[in-house]
Design a protein around this motif. Structure first.
Motif, PDB file in Angstrom:
ATOM      1  N   ALA A 166      10.474   8.112 -50.832  1.00  0.00           N
ATOM      2  CA  ALA A 166       9.530   8.214 -51.779  1.00  0.00           C
ATOM      3  C   ALA A 166       8.092   7.880 -51.283  1.00  0.00           C
ATOM      4  O   ALA A 166       7.920   7.458 -50.162  1.00  0.00           O
ATOM      5  CB  ALA A 166       9.697   7.024 -52.892  1.00  0.00           C
ATOM      6  N   ILE A 167       7.118   8.402 -51.903  1.00  0.00           N
ATOM      7  CA  ILE A 167       5.690   8.260 -51.497  1.00  0.00           C
ATOM      8  C   ILE A 167       4.781   7.967 -52.747  1.00  0.00           C
ATOM      9  O   ILE A 167       5.057   8.394 -53.850  1.00  0.00           O
ATOM     10  CB  ILE A 167       5.160   9.572 -50.841  1.00  0.00           C
ATOM     11  CG1 ILE A 167       3.742   9.228 -50.225  1.00  0.00           C
ATOM     12  CG2 ILE A 167       5.192  10.822 -51.779  1.00  0.00           C
ATOM     13  CD1 ILE A 167       3.263  10.634 -49.558  1.00  0.00           C
ATOM     14  N   ALA A 168       3.941   6.732 -52.349  1.00  0.00           N
ATOM     15  CA  ALA A 168       3.010   6.419 -53.655  1.00  0.00           C
ATOM     16  C   ALA A 168       1.807   6.196 -53.071  1.00  0.00           C
ATOM     17  O   ALA A 168       1.675   5.212 -52.109  1.00  0.00           O
ATOM     18  CB  ALA A 168       3.649   5.074 -54.388  1.00  0.00           C
ATOM     19  N   THR A 170       1.279   9.984 -55.257  1.00  0.00           N
ATOM     20  CA  THR A 170       1.970  11.432 -54.623  1.00  0.00           C
ATOM     21  C   THR A 170       0.587  12.329 -54.602  1.00  0.00           C
ATOM     22  O   THR A 170       0.928  13.396 -54.234  1.00  0.00           O
ATOM     23  CB  THR A 170       2.989  11.820 -55.645  1.00  0.00           C
ATOM     24  OG1 THR A 170       2.411  11.729 -56.991  1.00  0.00           O
ATOM     25  CG2 THR A 170       4.102  11.021 -55.790  1.00  0.00           C
ATOM     26  N   SER A 171      -0.504  11.918 -54.933  1.00  0.00           N
ATOM     27  CA  SER A 171      -1.671  12.899 -54.934  1.00  0.00           C
ATOM     28  C   SER A 171      -3.002  11.977 -54.722  1.00  0.00           C
ATOM     29  O   SER A 171      -3.309  10.892 -54.622  1.00  0.00           O
ATOM     30  CB  SER A 171      -1.612  13.621 -55.983  1.00  0.00           C
ATOM     31  OG  SER A 171      -2.311  12.819 -57.186  1.00  0.00           O
ATOM     32  N   VAL A 180      -1.515   5.745 -48.543  1.00  0.00           N
ATOM     33  CA  VAL A 180      -0.393   5.850 -49.415  1.00  0.00           C
ATOM     34  C   VAL A 180       0.796   5.004 -48.529  1.00  0.00           C
ATOM     35  O   VAL A 180       0.610   4.567 -47.463  1.00  0.00           O
ATOM     36  CB  VAL A 180       0.242   7.199 -49.543  1.00  0.00           C
ATOM     37  CG1 VAL A 180      -0.942   8.116 -50.156  1.00  0.00           C
ATOM     38  CG2 VAL A 180       0.560   7.780 -48.007  1.00  0.00           C
ATOM     39  N   GLY A 238       5.971  16.792 -50.741  1.00  0.00           N
ATOM     40  CA  GLY A 238       5.729  15.290 -51.445  1.00  0.00           C
ATOM     41  C   GLY A 238       4.578  14.981 -51.737  1.00  0.00           C
ATOM     42  O   GLY A 238       4.436  13.824 -52.414  1.00  0.00           O
ATOM     43  N   TYR A 239       3.367  15.595 -51.258  1.00  0.00           N
ATOM     44  CA  TYR A 239       2.055  15.044 -51.689  1.00  0.00           C
ATOM     45  C   TYR A 239       1.384  16.242 -51.980  1.00  0.00           C
ATOM     46  O   TYR A 239       1.451  17.303 -51.353  1.00  0.00           O
ATOM     47  CB  TYR A 239       1.516  14.368 -50.374  1.00  0.00           C
ATOM     48  CG  TYR A 239       0.162  13.774 -50.612  1.00  0.00           C
ATOM     49  CD1 TYR A 239       0.076  12.439 -51.075  1.00  0.00           C
ATOM     50  CD2 TYR A 239      -1.047  14.215 -50.404  1.00  0.00           C
ATOM     51  CE1 TYR A 239      -1.350  11.863 -51.592  1.00  0.00           C
ATOM     52  CE2 TYR A 239      -2.212  13.717 -50.555  1.00  0.00           C
ATOM     53  CZ  TYR A 239      -2.461  12.293 -51.228  1.00  0.00           C
ATOM     54  OH  TYR A 239      -3.713  11.795 -51.196  1.00  0.00           O
ATOM     55  N   THR A 240       0.296  15.913 -52.892  1.00  0.00           N
ATOM     56  CA  THR A 240      -0.505  17.028 -53.706  1.00  0.00           C
ATOM     57  C   THR A 240      -2.073  16.767 -53.185  1.00  0.00           C
ATOM     58  O   THR A 240      -2.449  15.699 -53.506  1.00  0.00           O
ATOM     59  CB  THR A 240      -0.279  17.223 -55.048  1.00  0.00           C
ATOM     60  OG1 THR A 240       1.093  17.367 -55.396  1.00  0.00           O
ATOM     61  CG2 THR A 240      -1.131  18.404 -55.561  1.00  0.00           C
TER      62      THR A 240
END
Length: 247
Positions: A166-168, A170-171, A180, A238-240
């Motif tokens: 996961a990544i938080a 995501t943008s 992040v 995974g990232y925007t």
């Protein structure tokens, strides 16, 4: 009168076989001036004995009621001493070429990485190389065995391939600078993180989390890749990156 093996550790304890003639009734075997233990007259042509402690090269003689034989050479070998190994880490799959430096390594016959052993290549008395066997993630002791005995004291660390889950958040803005958190497994030895191929600054928080500051990027979704000493894993798109307002 050959002797097999013709070398052993200085602490003694090597079972040797001496072959010759007229060996019946053997009463003693000497390594230099010291008496061997557990002397066994196997046959008129063969005697076995256990070497006593000693140093350097000595003459081995057999004594029978008929007299004492000519000496044959036996070489005492000191225990190996390890100074360093490089690299000190590698993948759990094994296959990493590890160089071990020290002294007394010329007769190295095996290198154990924890419970798993491999056969080394002797470069010189001060260096050997060995291919690390497969292992489980974590640190293990490295033991070198030579004709002079065994020596441990160095550590090799197996690293598992990382996984990203996961990544938080995501943008964030295309200008970058967003903090992040990446979560996953086997992240302690993280060596790099990229967003769309652009390196990001990061700090390892634990084996399951890494803090990252996003670099600048073009608007849109990008892959996030984390690499450690064993391999890499990817969060596809995974990232925007979000485009800034335009008025």
């Amino acid at each position: 009168m050959p002797i097999t093996p013709n070398q052993g550790p200085s602490g003694g304890g090597t079972l040797v076989t001496i072959t010759g003639t007229n060996l019946s009734g053997t009463t003693a075997v000497h390594f230099g001036t010291r008496s061997a233990t557990s002397v066994t007259n196997v046959s008129p042509t063969q005697v076995t004995a256990v070497s006593p402690a000693g140093n350097g090269a000595v003459g081995v003689t057999v004594t029978t009621p008929g007299g004492t034989s000519n000496p044959v050479s036996f070489f005492y070998v000191g225990a190996p001493f390890k100074q360093s190994l490089s690299p000190a880490t590698g993948t759990t799959a094994g296959g990493q070429t590890v160089t071990i430096n020290g002294t007394g390594l010329a007769t190295a016959s095996s290198v154990a990485f924890g419970a798993n052993s491999a056969t080394p290549t002797v470069v010189s008395d001060s260096q050997i190389t060995v291919t690390a066997p497969a292992g489980t993630a974590g640190s293990v002791g490295v033991t070198v065995t030579t004709a002079g005995g065994s020596n441990n004291g160095l550590t090799y660390t197996y690293v598992a391939d990382p996984t990203l889950t996961a990544i938080a958040p995501t943008s964030g803005p295309a200008s970058g600078g967003t903090s992040v958190i990446l979560t996953g497994t086997s992240l302690t030895s993280t060596t790099g993180v990229t967003f769309g191929g652009t390196p990001a600054s990061f700090g390892v928080l634990s084996d399951t989390s890494v803090a990252v500051v996003t670099p600048a990027g073009a608007a849109g979704a990008v892959d996030v890749v984390l690499t450690n000493e064993a391999g890499s894993d990817t969060l596809d798109e995974g990232y925007t990156y979000l485009a800034g307002p335009d008025i």
